[in-house]
Design an enzyme around this catalytic site. Structure first.
Site, PDB file in Angstrom:
ATOM      1  N   SER A 113      -4.746   2.047  17.458  1.00 51.74           N
ATOM      2  CA  SER A 113      -5.636   1.013  16.939  1.00 51.74           C
ATOM      3  C   SER A 113      -7.049   1.374  17.382  1.00 51.74           C
ATOM      4  CB  SER A 113      -5.230  -0.353  17.471  1.00 51.74           C
ATOM      5  OG  SER A 113      -5.134  -0.307  18.869  1.00 51.74           O
ATOM      6  N   HIS A 131       4.984   4.608  13.313  1.00 54.68           N
ATOM      7  CA  HIS A 131       3.734   4.949  12.625  1.00 54.68           C
ATOM      8  C   HIS A 131       2.509   4.523  13.421  1.00 54.68           C
ATOM      9  CE1 HIS A 131       3.067   0.831  11.526  1.00 54.68           C
ATOM     10  NE2 HIS A 131       2.205   1.079  10.574  1.00 54.68           N
ATOM     11  N   HIS A 165      -7.339   7.550   7.651  1.00 51.25           N
ATOM     12  CA  HIS A 165      -6.211   6.645   7.426  1.00 51.25           C
ATOM     13  C   HIS A 165      -6.515   5.782   6.194  1.00 51.25           C
ATOM     14  CE1 HIS A 165      -3.645   3.048   9.096  1.00 51.25           C
ATOM     15  NE2 HIS A 165      -3.062   3.655   8.098  1.00 51.25           N
ATOM     16  N   GLY A 177       1.461  -1.478  15.072  1.00 53.51           N
ATOM     17  CA  GLY A 177       2.231  -2.719  14.998  1.00 53.51           C
ATOM     18  C   GLY A 177       1.391  -3.880  15.471  1.00 53.51           C
ATOM     19  N   ASP A 188       0.848  -1.189   0.000  1.00 54.09           N
ATOM     20  CA  ASP A 188       0.000   0.000   0.000  1.00 54.09           C
ATOM     21  C   ASP A 188       0.887   1.245   0.000  1.00 54.09           C
ATOM     22  OD1 ASP A 188      -2.013   1.774   0.008  1.00 54.09           O
ATOM     23  OD2 ASP A 188      -2.780   1.275   2.001  1.00 54.09           O
TER      24      ASP A 188
END
Length: 455
Positions: free
Chosen positions: A354, A378, A211, A381, A73
DNA sequence: ATGTGC
């Protein structure tokens, strides 16, 4: 290994470190032209070729470019938009969230409200977010508060296949699936008041985080060029510790072709995020009588890209190709490409949490320039694979318990919620703590989710 | 991540 690998971790995150990811960091360090260290951010996990959370900088004369160092991506990234709204204004949150969900296409294979012409696609791939602005979907100011002003130079459409174009044409303005989301968030905590003021953030404010990436176009470009670069690695006699590290010299035609096609996908992703921003603003304008100027962009960062940048190495300014895969640029004070008024502060850095956990706004630092080629974490994970998450977590009960804690989630299925459960990810607070304490970025603000839409 | 997989 030509150079040592270097990990940014805490004791707690060390516990989730996969052996495969460690091996992948070592593999990067075997590639020609690798500069100083291969680097792992604290949200490192096992990926395709490079680990996600991996950074590798290569010299222009001896170094290589690898699609595995960027990811499928291309320019998956995140942006943050502020509003003048407060939490108490959102009595009708569920209604607005449903409206956003109806307006912004989400999920695998979904199509945009506009299918662009071939000519328009060419402009999207070469001009990036600027195309979107010229079509009336945003403001000049949006471009100023976007990494690279939403366009990487060097895009060459002749290196993008018909198949990639066909996949990309109907998808500009769509969110996608997996960990891609749109979140309504509230600013909970300010750590650095001066930087927060400069970035336009204050406590209690409602913000929108988006996002997503380059959809089928970037995926197809990666797939196409991986095949070419597998052959190129053989042709140029580059020994590969892992076939997934397929690469070519930066100076080779194959390497240049990938870089120019990668730029096309990166530019498409910025146009995509800008288009979604426009749709979001339309919904909020209708619901709360707001204008575009009431909802400025805080910033937009890419998490998956390779870029040609200048860095000081052993006291000398050196041009490098910096691969950031699941890593964010974190340029410090006085750097190139900072938004207006940020010369003394550094660039804004956006770290999505998340689903259901805090997101962070950070700023770039001198420490990042000195130690990590201007890079930081970022934020996402994984600790559980998608299939593991679906097996062990019930999406329905997660949606319910998030609802009880005031977070509304709209998603196509229980499975898609389970896959993105907070427990499937490393804790964002711990990841951010590591980069802050290591001095490779600095905390500015923390935001909590109150509404999520996802594919 | 992905018109999700050999």
């Amino acid at each position: 290994m030509r150079v040592p690998g270097r990990f940014y971790l805490s004791q707690q995150l060390m516990g989730t470190l996969e052996e495969g990811a460690v091996r992948q960091l070592a593999n990067i360090a075997t590639l020609p032209g690798i500069c100083r260290n291969s680097l792992a951010m604290p949200d490192i996990h096992w990926g395709y070729g490079f680990p996600i959370g991996g950074v590798g900088a290569f010299t222009m004369d001896e170094g290589i470019i690898s699609p595995g160092g960027v990811g499928f991506d291309i320019n998956c990234g995140v942006r943050l938009i502020t509003t003048p709204l407060q939490r108490s204004d959102l009595g009708q949150l569920k209604k607005v969230l449903q409206e956003l969900y109806n307006t912004i296409p989400t999920g695998v294979g979904t199509k945009s409200c506009v299918t662009v012409s071939d000519h328009e696609l060419n402009r999207i791939m070469t001009e990036g977010a600027r195309w979107t602005i010229e079509e009336g979907y945003g403001t000049e100011r949006d471009l100023l508060w976007c990494e690279e002003q939403g366009c990487i130079e060097g895009a060459d459409i002749s290196h993008v296949s018909q198949k990639a174009r066909k996949r990309g044409r109907p998808q500009c303005g769509t969110l996608g699936s997996g960990n891609h989301f749109l979140e309504v968030q509230c600013v909970e905590e300010i750590f650095d008041p001066e930087a927060a003021r400069t970035f336009g953030i204050e406590t209690g404010q409602i913000c929108i985080m988006i996002h997503c990436g380059s959809r089928g176009l970037g995926h197809q470009i990666c797939t196409d060029h991986l095949k070419v670069l597998e052959g190129a690695a053989k042709k140029y006699r580059i020994p590969l510790a892992d076939k997934q590290l397929a690469c070519a010299p930066l100076t080779s035609p194959e390497g240049e072709a990938y870089l120019s096609a990668m730029a096309c996908a990166a530019n498409y992703a910025w146009a995509n995020r800008q288009m979604i921003t426009h749709l979001t603003r339309e919904v909020l304008s209708r619901a709360f009588s707001l204008s575009t100027e009431d909802m400025p962009l805080v910033y937009d960062v890419t998490h998956n890209v390779a870029k040609i940048e200048e860095h000081v190495v052993d006291g000398t300014r050196t041009t490098l190709c910096v691969h950031r895969k699941g890593a964010t640029r974190a340029f410090g004070p006085g750097s190139h490409d900072l938004p207006p008024g940020c010369d003394a502060i550094g660039q804004p850095v956006i770290i999505p949490g998340s689903m259901g956990s805090s997101s962070y706004l950070l700023r770039g630092t001198d420490g990042a320039m000195e130690k990590t080629f201007g890079s930081t974490c970022h934020g996402a994970g994984r600790v559980l694979s998608r299939s593991q998450a679906k097996k062990t977590i019930s999406g329905d009960s997660l949606q319910e318990s998030l609802g009880r804690s005031g977070i509304t989630v709209l998603a196509p299925s229980a499975g898609s919620i389970a896959e993105e459960a907070p427990d499937a990810y490393k804790p964002s607070a711990e990841v951010v703590k590591v980069v802050h304490e290591a001095g490779i970025s600095a905390k500015v603000a923390r935001l909590n989710p109150i509404g999520v839409i996802k594919g």
